[in-house]
Design a protein around this motif. Structure first.
Motif, PDB file in Angstrom:
ATOM      1  N   HIS A 148       0.810  -1.224   0.000  1.00 18.30           N
ATOM      2  CA  HIS A 148       0.000   0.000   0.000  1.00 18.30           C
ATOM      3  C   HIS A 148       0.842   1.273   0.000  1.00 18.30           C
ATOM      4  N   ARG A 149       2.136   1.137  -0.224  1.00 13.05           N
ATOM      5  CA  ARG A 149       3.059   2.249  -0.402  1.00 13.05           C
ATOM      6  C   ARG A 149       3.092   3.192   0.807  1.00 13.05           C
ATOM      7  N   LEU A 150       3.574   2.656   1.921  1.00  7.49           N
ATOM      8  CA  LEU A 150       3.825   3.437   3.121  1.00  7.49           C
ATOM      9  C   LEU A 150       5.219   3.093   3.616  1.00  7.49           C
ATOM     10  N   TYR A 151       6.096   4.085   3.705  1.00  2.75           N
ATOM     11  CA  TYR A 151       7.401   3.836   4.307  1.00  2.75           C
ATOM     12  C   TYR A 151       7.226   3.440   5.774  1.00  2.75           C
ATOM     13  N   VAL A 152       8.122   2.572   6.261  1.00  2.48           N
ATOM     14  CA  VAL A 152       8.066   2.066   7.630  1.00  2.48           C
ATOM     15  C   VAL A 152       9.297   2.534   8.392  1.00  2.48           C
ATOM     16  N   ILE A 153       9.077   3.180   9.526  1.00  3.74           N
ATOM     17  CA  ILE A 153      10.172   3.503  10.442  1.00  3.74           C
ATOM     18  C   ILE A 153      10.096   2.540  11.619  1.00  3.74           C
ATOM     19  N   LEU A 154      11.176   1.801  11.839  1.00  2.66           N
ATOM     20  CA  LEU A 154      11.252   0.884  12.972  1.00  2.66           C
ATOM     21  C   LEU A 154      11.785   1.660  14.172  1.00  2.66           C
ATOM     22  N   ASP A 155      11.003   1.673  15.235  1.00  2.00           N
ATOM     23  CA  ASP A 155      11.262   2.511  16.406  1.00  2.00           C
ATOM     24  C   ASP A 155      11.437   1.625  17.634  1.00  2.00           C
ATOM     25  N   LEU A 156      12.625   1.632  18.232  1.00  7.06           N
ATOM     26  CA  LEU A 156      12.835   0.885  19.480  1.00  7.06           C
ATOM     27  C   LEU A 156      12.260   1.730  20.615  1.00  7.06           C
ATOM     28  N   HIS A 157      11.000   1.462  20.910  1.00  2.24           N
ATOM     29  CA  HIS A 157      10.245   2.267  21.863  1.00  2.24           C
ATOM     30  C   HIS A 157      10.554   1.866  23.304  1.00  2.24           C
ATOM     31  N   GLY A 158      10.876   0.613  23.495  1.00  2.00           N
ATOM     32  CA  GLY A 158      11.225   0.118  24.823  1.00  2.00           C
ATOM     33  C   GLY A 158      12.442  -0.779  24.725  1.00  2.00           C
ATOM     34  N   ALA A 159      13.625  -0.248  25.056  1.00  2.00           N
ATOM     35  CA  ALA A 159      14.867  -1.013  24.952  1.00  2.00           C
ATOM     36  C   ALA A 159      15.020  -1.943  26.149  1.00  2.00           C
ATOM     37  N   SER A 160      15.945  -2.856  26.043  1.00  2.00           N
ATOM     38  CA  SER A 160      16.222  -3.785  27.136  1.00  2.00           C
ATOM     39  C   SER A 160      16.612  -3.001  28.388  1.00  2.00           C
ATOM     40  N   ASP A 169       8.444   2.847  28.461  1.00  2.00           N
ATOM     41  CA  ASP A 169       9.337   1.835  27.891  1.00  2.00           C
ATOM     42  C   ASP A 169       9.250   0.513  28.659  1.00  2.00           C
ATOM     43  N   ASP A 170       8.210   0.396  29.544  1.00  2.00           N
ATOM     44  CA  ASP A 170       7.994  -0.832  30.302  1.00  2.00           C
ATOM     45  C   ASP A 170       9.089  -1.064  31.343  1.00  2.00           C
ATOM     46  N   SER A 171       9.672   0.007  31.872  1.00  2.00           N
ATOM     47  CA  SER A 171      10.700  -0.141  32.908  1.00  2.00           C
ATOM     48  C   SER A 171      10.135  -0.916  34.097  1.00  2.00           C
ATOM     49  N   GLU A 172      10.911  -1.861  34.581  1.00  2.00           N
ATOM     50  CA  GLU A 172      10.434  -2.710  35.671  1.00  2.00           C
ATOM     51  C   GLU A 172      10.532  -2.005  37.022  1.00  2.00           C
TER      52      GLU A 172
END
Length: 562
Positions: A148-160, A169-172
């Protein structure tokens, strides 16, 4: 009447997917597609998908992040049913139907937030092992976006370990353990190397957003670790992938760019986020200055969570300054300020009460509520709110507050005879006459985080004296079925009567007589034709002062239907 070409200082919106082609790369301050043509990214983010965010579920702090929501679901329906719930959730929350609609709406990109824990199956040993079924979910969205012609940006929203030490970021333990534990950094580098290896030949992937919003100011002691980590990640990516763009965010919710002391790659874009504050050039000047200094493109990677009137100002600000943008977020529950609203299931309050220490629903009741939620999250079951997207692109019938005239500067977006020295804290360098509609003299308040309509006691207006003018750009979509348009505006004449010229694309449409010292709404008598693309309205005072609250471009056929 000033004569300004539409090509000056602004990119024409192109829809239909033709601009989304080939690997995207940074070339000086511009983004260039595979055909060497300049492009601005105009996209939406998929908040709460691979990283469920409690506020989008209307949950209190006890359910504000993935691990707490997961624990609640497990407690309510058991581990086996919980596994089924999440498998359905991840495969349904964002589907090809969402992608198809986003493309049809005229966006050209999406930002995909990823939780590291979602992808990591095992990190206890020397080698990090990744969850293949969850990687397949990312593969699917990439496939749909290519179709469908949409560029994708991969975003590390919650790192280890978490890069923010907060719920987002789901911090414990509410600490930025990414910067407190070397192993977490090693896992993060390995994760990005894996993603780069997996998608190195995938042109529809626009770039890699290395870390979302690292280190709020209360953890600024770790700020000096961010750029060294960015360098480690970039080095690992470049060992396997030399084509995809690297995207770097500043600290403190991506707003503080003081960490950017070294340009670490030749194919680089810098990202800031903007929420709730004044949509004026002064508020983003530090980013414009860094763009000039580093000669790189810049990206407003998250902005939204406000009302449609604010959107009409802020996203035009980005367009006028040739800044790529991404709206946050495409879908959330029971809100009017996102394109998709998930309908709240019956009994949802029982889950909220339980999280706050109330009575635990029985298993059958909880399962019924949760499965109704799974039903409601699909695009087909959501309340689709086209007017939100229209406000981002300033399409008819978006209401444009008069204070949000263009951002190209004096002589292009506005002309004034006498500069005003009074500073109310908004557009303070323009010298235009911006006034409070009500009697309050406090600074303008743009913090409508829940999406409430523009409030009268916080609204501002502009005043035009004779020969003053303001210009407003807007866009007609390629799918528009209207043949004639008109303009409606809210105004009054402080001296009882005034005349104002309304021009569209440098053609005088009508001289409007404004009568009365109280606010009134009036519509042009004359209709005019508009082709798809970018257009420009100019309001010019001809005789006596006039104050303007807002204006709307309206399709005549919609008015006739009403």
């Amino acid at each position: 009447m000033p004569s300004i070409g539409l090509e000056k200082g602004s990119l024409v919106v192109i829809t239909g997917g033709h601009e989304v082609t080939g690997f995207l790369k940074a070339k000086g301050k511009k983004l260039i597609n595979g055909e060497g043509r300049e492009i601005l990214l105009r996209g939406v983010g998929f908040g709460s998908w691979m990283l469920p965010e409690g506020y989008m579920w209307l949950f209190p702090d006890q359910g504000d992040r993935p691990r707490r929501i997961e624990q609640m679901v497990k407690e309510l329906i058991g581990e086996e049913k919980a596994e089924q719930f999440w498998e359905i959730y991840y495969n349904r929350y964002t589907s090809e139907s969402d992608i198809r609609q986003i493309s049809a709406d005229g966006y050209n990109s999406v930002r995909v937030p990823i939780l590291a824990r979602f992808l990591i199956e095992d990190s206890d040993g020397e080698v990090v092992r990744f969850h293949q079924a969850h990687l397949k979910i990312i593969d699917n969205v990439i496939d749909w976006c290519r179709e469908h012609r949409l560029y994708v940006i991969l975003d590390l929203h919650g790192a280890s370990g978490g890069q923010t030490g907060t719920n987002i970021d789901d911090s414990e333990f509410d600490k930025p353990e990414l910067f407190m534990n070397e192993r977490n950094q090693e896992i993060t580098v390995a994760l990005w190397r894996m993603l780069a290896e997996r998608y190195k030949d995938e042109w529809i992937v626009a770039g890699y957003d290395l870390l979302n919003e690292p280190l709020p100011e209360w953890f600024s002691a770790y700020n000096d670790q961010v750029m060294p980590l960015y360098k480690k990640i970039t080095k690992a990516i470049r060992e396997v992938d030399d084509r995809h763009m690297i995207i770097l965010e500043g600290v403190h919710w991506a707003t503080d760019w003081s960490i950017f002391n070294e340009k670490i790659d030749d194919n680089l874009m810098l990202q800031f986020h903007k929420y709730w504050n004044s949509p004026d050039t002064e508020s983003i000047q530090i980013y414009l200055d860094k763009r000039e200094e580093w000669n790189v493109p810049i990206y407003m990677g998250e902005g939204g969570e406000n009302n449609k009137e604010w959107y009409a100002g802020a996203f035009r600000l980005f367009e006028d300054h040739n800044i790529s943008w991404n709206f946050w977020t495409w879908k959330k529950m029971d809100k009017i300020n996102s394109p998709c609203s998930v309908i709240q299931p019956a009994g949802w309050q029982q889950l909220i009460d339980y999280l706050e220490g109330g009575v635990k629903p029985d298993k059958a009741a909880a399962e019924h509520i949760l499965w109704e939620y799974l039903h409601n999250i699909s695009f087909e079951q959501c309340l689709y709110q086209k007017e939100v997207t229209d406000s981002l692109f300033r399409r008819p019938s978006t209401r444009i507050p008069a204070i949000f005239y263009g951002y190209h500067g004096e002589g292009i977006s506005y002309g004034i005879m006498n500069r005003v020295d009074e500073n109310i804290g908004f557009r303070k360098n323009d010298g235009t006459d911006i006034r409070f509609i009500e009697g309050s003299r406090t600074a303008p308040n743009f913090q409508h985080g829940k999406g409430e309509p523009w409030q009268a006691d916080e609204r501002l207006c502009v005043q035009l004296t004779p020969q003053d003018w303001f210009a407003y750009e807007f866009t007609v979509g390629h799918d528009s079925k209207a043949s004639l348009y008109t303009v409606e505006l809210r105004a009054f004449a402080p001296n009882e009567r005034a005349w104002m010229a309304v021009s569209v694309d440098d053609n005088l449409i009508e001289i409007v007589e404004v009568i009365g010292e109280s606010w009134g709404t009036q519509r042009l008598n004359n209709g005019f034709q508009l082709s798809p693309g970018l257009h420009r309205i100019v309001l010019k005072s001809v005789e006596n002062r006039v104050r303007i609250d807002w204006l709307e471009v309206l399709p005549v056929n919609e008015l006739e239907e009403k």
